[in-house]
Scaffold this active site. Structure first.
Site, short mmCIF file in Angstrom:
data_model
loop_
_atom_site.label_atom_id
_atom_site.label_comp_id
_atom_site.label_asym_id
_atom_site.label_seq_id
_atom_site.Cartn_x
_atom_site.Cartn_y
_atom_site.Cartn_z
N LYS A 184 93.40 22.77 3.02
CA LYS A 184 93.61 24.05 2.36
C LYS A 184 95.09 24.31 2.12
O LYS A 184 95.98 23.78 2.80
CB LYS A 184 92.99 25.18 3.19
CG LYS A 184 91.46 25.15 3.25
CD LYS A 184 90.83 25.48 1.93
CE LYS A 184 89.30 25.37 1.94
NZ LYS A 184 88.65 26.43 2.73
N ARG A 232 83.86 21.82 8.78
CA ARG A 232 83.61 21.28 7.43
C ARG A 232 84.87 20.55 6.98
O ARG A 232 85.95 21.13 6.91
CB ARG A 232 83.26 22.42 6.47
CG ARG A 232 82.91 21.98 5.06
CD ARG A 232 82.51 23.20 4.23
NE ARG A 232 82.09 22.82 2.88
CZ ARG A 232 82.91 22.70 1.84
NH1 ARG A 232 84.22 22.94 2.00
NH2 ARG A 232 82.44 22.37 0.65
#
Length: 285
Positions: A230, A264
């Protein structure tokens, strides 16, 4: 246009009903491997849109230790993604979904559209993953309830607001989602919460959500964290998505320490190794 089955047409079998307890029974978090059959996902867009490439990647994720395959056919990145129709999503999934399911690992369908989720569950997907936490598509909760499958409820916002307490916002969002779930008849033991790292948050708020993750313990529900590659990582160490494995591992180890039960990730082998080694070390204390 692909035809979809009526919402209540499928009776959930025992194999589906036991998916979540099995995933949560281990001393370290389960790992969900990301499989994007999209042209525009932020990290790997276009790499696995061809069916043979997608199936090869699914096999690799499983070989690397993935406990779940999370397959999505529409980019949900919070900046620059292009919306697609339900028909387009299903067209991307059609050539590969059944073969991925046949590999024997539980498959999660990552979609915000109830029509797509219903279709994928009818093909044998075992988990619904809704990045709008049952609050975007009015039919989503009914689809999940009718099939009795686990659902991942993710926090999201239309835009980031640096002035808010992000944990209060996440908690309020989850309270609304859980009311929707209860009204639809979704059993609490089928629900997983996801704070939505990178979605509707400033980079600092994403890090705050990781640091304060244990505050979600008040819901008494399992938590999933997806911090993989991210953008917040690059605010600490400038980097492109493919260069963020170290930052991803750091975030996920902190998430696991703060209570996350599912992680995840794009980089499954590295994530599995990090989580299992950390659990082994902590087990010596």
């Amino acid at each position: 246009m692909m035809a979809t089955k009526p919402i209540a047409s499928v009776v959930t079998g025992p194999a589906v009903s036991t998916v979540l307890p099995a995933l949560l029974s281990r001393p370290y978090p389960a790992v969900m491997g990301i499989l994007n059959v999209t042209p525009d996902s932020f990290s790997d867009g276009g790499q696995f849109i061809a069916p043979d490439q997608a199936l090869a990647q699914a096999r690799k994720l499983i070989a690397d230790g993935a406990d779940i395959i999370d397959i999505g056919a529409e980019s949900t990145r919070p900046y620059g993604s292009q919306p697609v129709t339900a028909e387009a999503e299903m067209a991307r999934l059609q050539p590969v979904l059944a073969e991925v399911i046949a590999l024997g690992v539980p498959v999660s369908i990552d979609s915000m559209k109830s029509e797509v989720v219903a279709w994928a569950l009818d093909q044998g997907a075992a988990i619904a993953n809704d990045v709008w936490g049952l609050q975007r598509d009015a039919g989503m909760a009914a689809v999940v309830a009718a099939r009795g499958v686990p659902v991942i409820i993710m926090h999201n916002r239309e835009s980031a607001d640096p002035a808010i307490d992000i944990m209060q916002d996440i908690a309020a969002f989850f309270e609304r989602s859980l009311e929707i779930a209860a009204s639809a008849g979704i059993a609490p033991d089928k629900i997983v919460l996801d704070p939505g790292i990178g979605f509707g948050k400033t980079q600092e708020q994403s890090m705050t959500a990781l640091a304060r993750l244990s505050e979600l313990d008040t819901f008494r529900l399992p938590v999933l964290v997806g911090a993989s590659r991210k953008r917040f990582i690059s605010t600490v160490v400038p980097s492109e998505p493919q260069q963020r494995i170290g930052g991803s591992l750091a975030a996920h180890l902190i998430a696991a320490r703060n209570g996350a039960r599912i992680i995840r990730a794009h980089d499954v082998a590295e994530t599995v190794q990090a989580l299992r080694v950390a659990a082994a070390i902590e087990g010596q204390q």
